[in-house]
Scaffold this active site. Structure first.
Site, PDB file in Angstrom:
ATOM      1  N   HIS A 218       0.818  -1.211   0.000  1.00 33.71           N
ATOM      2  CA  HIS A 218       0.000   0.000   0.000  1.00 33.71           C
ATOM      3  C   HIS A 218       0.854   1.264   0.000  1.00 33.71           C
ATOM      4  O   HIS A 218       0.334   2.374   0.136  1.00 33.71           O
ATOM      5  CB  HIS A 218      -0.912  -0.034   1.237  1.00 33.71           C
ATOM      6  CG  HIS A 218      -2.065   0.895   1.177  1.00 33.71           C
ATOM      7  ND1 HIS A 218      -2.332   1.834   2.148  1.00 33.71           N
ATOM      8  CD2 HIS A 218      -3.053   1.037   0.260  1.00 33.71           C
ATOM      9  CE1 HIS A 218      -3.422   2.504   1.841  1.00 33.71           C
ATOM     10  NE2 HIS A 218      -3.874   2.052   0.705  1.00 33.71           N
ATOM     11  N   LYS A 220       3.300   4.437  -1.112  1.00 32.62           N
ATOM     12  CA  LYS A 220       3.406   5.412  -2.206  1.00 32.62           C
ATOM     13  C   LYS A 220       4.742   6.135  -2.026  1.00 32.62           C
ATOM     14  O   LYS A 220       4.888   6.946  -1.113  1.00 32.62           O
ATOM     15  CB  LYS A 220       2.270   6.434  -2.182  1.00 32.62           C
ATOM     16  CG  LYS A 220       0.875   5.841  -2.419  1.00 32.62           C
ATOM     17  CD  LYS A 220       0.168   5.521  -1.145  1.00 32.62           C
ATOM     18  CE  LYS A 220      -1.253   5.024  -1.402  1.00 32.62           C
ATOM     19  NZ  LYS A 220      -1.858   4.394  -0.226  1.00 32.62           N
ATOM     20  N   ASP A 225      17.049  10.766  -7.321  1.00 33.23           N
ATOM     21  CA  ASP A 225      18.489  10.971  -7.121  1.00 33.23           C
ATOM     22  C   ASP A 225      18.920  10.790  -5.674  1.00 33.23           C
ATOM     23  O   ASP A 225      20.008  11.236  -5.289  1.00 33.23           O
ATOM     24  CB  ASP A 225      18.919  12.359  -7.623  1.00 33.23           C
ATOM     25  CG  ASP A 225      18.778  12.500  -9.128  1.00 33.23           C
ATOM     26  OD1 ASP A 225      18.725  11.454  -9.807  1.00 33.23           O
ATOM     27  OD2 ASP A 225      18.697  13.644  -9.615  1.00 33.23           O
ATOM     28  N   HIS A 394      -9.683  11.211   2.121  1.00 32.29           N
ATOM     29  CA  HIS A 394      -8.708  10.129   1.963  1.00 32.29           C
ATOM     30  C   HIS A 394      -7.404  10.421   2.687  1.00 32.29           C
ATOM     31  O   HIS A 394      -6.489   9.585   2.697  1.00 32.29           O
ATOM     32  CB  HIS A 394      -8.444   9.892   0.465  1.00 32.29           C
ATOM     33  CG  HIS A 394      -7.735   8.621   0.154  1.00 32.29           C
ATOM     34  ND1 HIS A 394      -6.399   8.578  -0.210  1.00 32.29           N
ATOM     35  CD2 HIS A 394      -8.163   7.333   0.153  1.00 32.29           C
ATOM     36  CE1 HIS A 394      -6.039   7.325  -0.442  1.00 32.29           C
ATOM     37  NE2 HIS A 394      -7.089   6.551  -0.230  1.00 32.29           N
ATOM     38  N   LYS A 396      -4.589  10.729   5.507  1.00 33.31           N
ATOM     39  CA  LYS A 396      -4.243   9.858   6.632  1.00 33.31           C
ATOM     40  C   LYS A 396      -3.285  10.639   7.527  1.00 33.31           C
ATOM     41  O   LYS A 396      -2.066  10.586   7.344  1.00 33.31           O
ATOM     42  CB  LYS A 396      -3.618   8.575   6.106  1.00 33.31           C
ATOM     43  CG  LYS A 396      -4.458   7.906   5.001  1.00 33.31           C
ATOM     44  CD  LYS A 396      -3.616   6.969   4.162  1.00 33.31           C
ATOM     45  CE  LYS A 396      -4.228   6.664   2.818  1.00 33.31           C
ATOM     46  NZ  LYS A 396      -5.579   6.194   2.814  1.00 33.31           N
ATOM     47  N   ASP A 401      -0.951  16.729  20.296  1.00 36.04           N
ATOM     48  CA  ASP A 401      -0.537  17.950  20.984  1.00 36.04           C
ATOM     49  C   ASP A 401       0.227  18.861  20.006  1.00 36.04           C
ATOM     50  O   ASP A 401      -0.118  18.971  18.850  1.00 36.04           O
ATOM     51  CB  ASP A 401       0.316  17.611  22.213  1.00 36.04           C
ATOM     52  CG  ASP A 401      -0.474  16.856  23.270  1.00 36.04           C
ATOM     53  OD1 ASP A 401      -1.724  16.903  23.217  1.00 36.04           O
ATOM     54  OD2 ASP A 401       0.135  16.218  24.144  1.00 36.04           O
TER      55      ASP A 401
END
Length: 476
Positions: A218, A220, A225, A394, A396, A401
């Site tokens: 899952h 991404k 470089d 979507h 996440k 604090d």
């Protein structure tokens, strides 16, 4: 009579197999027993092919030993991980010894001091930043996504990567076999014709017969470089630009990183590359020295079913437990395990302001019912839930604090915590936390609070759907 005894013995065997195989996770045990009860024989076959413990198989242990400590010490040592400097930059983190101890003991992950962090809100901004960085690549581009689509934005990225490959830049691509199941062979062939190496992470058919269908990559990741990296919730597809007619506007959060933290993105990609291709990337140019002057603290944490730690789940738990004033969270899928549920309840009952934004529009009805089955007990304790109405939530994100915030690929659900290969970045500097908090308050304006009195009035049919979805939720 004999056939009845045979059927009974078969059912006992199937039940015992599930109990023995899943004894570490009672919720998952109950879910699979429910499936077995509803679908005898078929349910057991589903369990056999979908639920086999990832790290139990010799082939996976042999091929999937994710990191070598030798490589970590050789390359990650290039970073300026001076503990005294970290403590000087963010002393508040170390006031909570439990959180400090957990974060510093996560294998293969360290808090790195020299980083520049840019928060990217939504796909339009994120894609432009990614494409701009790709155009500046000189040596290599590492490109890994759960979902890559053969649509307008997918074609735009393909053309950018091919253009760089033809200029002599080494381009490597990983896509997930399930998340990108609709990706056409023509799209992949065009990559290969340009000299780009491209591999799927567990093709569906192979994963099925190797009993790894349930374990998906899952992550991404883009690394350019070895000095610029991207991580967050955004895949490659037009829906992230509002192209889904059902969900409309797509709200998401991504990060652009420069500095020491990019080494950890690179290491994660390289271990995934070893898994999918069998090639060990051992070139020092993968970890070039950098001269980043900004001093944001970042910790990149990877987790997956091949590891002995559930590192991201433990980071979430420790952060919530350490909170003294606030826990702000956005997640598209909310199916917490017992420990996260208890941590949230304990936090709010201790006076911590706990607010969680969930999507009003769902891309999966059964997952939405499962999510709502967890809300009542938390709302009764005082947790405030909000439903995002502007489009599909979507992002996440979790903010604790003024101490830490995390952005990444992991949802607050058991699949992300225990079954998927995930990657999150944890930030500790105030300017980054403030930016994420500003986004959170903007999202609240586009959300409606879910009132306890109204939620308790939902119909028996709705409650029934939630019960069934709750029983199955450990499998989602």
């Amino acid at each position: 009579m004999i056939w009845m005894v045979g059927v009974l013995l078969l059912f006992i065997f199937q039940t015992a197999t599930i109990l023995i195989g899943e004894y570490k996770r009672p919720a998952k045990t109950v879910a699979w027993l429910f499936v077995l009860f509803i679908l005898p024989i078929i349910g057991f076959l589903m369990y056999y092919f979908l639920a086999k413990e990832y790290t139990q198989r010799k082939t996976v242990r042999r091929k999937g030993r994710r990191r070598s400590s030798e490589a970590r010490h050789q390359w990650l040592g290039r970073g300026s991980h001076n503990q005294e400097r970290i403590e000087e930059q963010h002393y508040q983190l170390f006031e909570d010894s439990r959180l400090c101890g957990l974060l510093h003991n996560i294998p293969g992950s360290a808090i790195s001091p020299n980083n520049r962090v840019k928060v990217l809100t939504n796909a339009d901004v994120t894609y432009e930043a990614m494409l701009e960085a790709i155009e500046k690549a000189e040596k290599h581009i590492h490109f890994e996504f759960y979902t890559i689509r053969h649509d307008a934005i997918g074609t735009r990225f393909q053309e950018a990567l091919i253009r760089k490959a033809l200029q002599g830049v080494k381009v490597r691509v990983i896509y997930d076999g399930i998340g990108s199941y609709s990706l056409s062979s023509a799209y992949i062939d065009r990559f290969k014709q340009a000299g780009i190496e491209v591999y799927p992470f567990l093709r569906p058919l192979i994963a099925f017969f190797d009993k790894r269908m349930n374990y998906r990559n899952h992550r991404k990741i883009i690394v350019i470089d070895g000095v610029v990296g991207f991580v967050g919730g955004i895949n490659i597809g037009d829906e992230y630009l509002g192209g889904d007619p059902k969900l409309g506007f797509w709200r998401d959060t991504h990060l652009m990183l420069n500095g020491d933290s990019v080494y950890y993105l690179q290491t994660t990609f390289m271990t995934d590359w070893l898994f999918v291709s069998g090639e060990r990337l051992a070139d020092d140019s993968m970890y070039p020295e950098h001269h980043e002057s900004e001093t944001s603290l970042v910790q990149v944490i990877s987790s997956g079913p091949d590891a002995y730690w559930d590192a991201i789940q433990e980071m979430f738990f420790a952060g919530i437990v350490a909170a003294k004033k606030r826990v702000y969270m956005t997640t598209p899928y909310f199916i917490p395990d017992a420990s996260i549920t208890m941590a949230l309840k304990t936090a709010v009952l201790s006076g911590v302001d706990v607010r969680i934004i969930l999507p009003y529009k769902a891309d999966s009805r059964i997952v939405q019912y499962a999510s709502r089955s967890y809300l009542l007990e938390l709302m009764q304790a005082g947790v405030q839930f909000y439903l995002y109405r502007k489009g599909f939530m979507h992002a996440k994100v979790m903010i604790i604090d003024h101490m830490m915030a995390t952005v990444g690929t992991a949802n607050v659900d058991m699949r992300s915590f225990f079954s998927n290969f995930e990657l999150n970045a944890v930030m500790f500097n105030q300017d980054v936390i403030d930016r994420l908090e500003d986004d959170f308050w903007m999202d609240l304006k586009d959300s409606d609070e879910l009132k306890l009195a109204e939620f308790e009035q939902r119909s028996r049919l709705e409650k029934g759907k939630e019960v069934i979805a709750r029983l199955l939720s450990p499998l989602f």
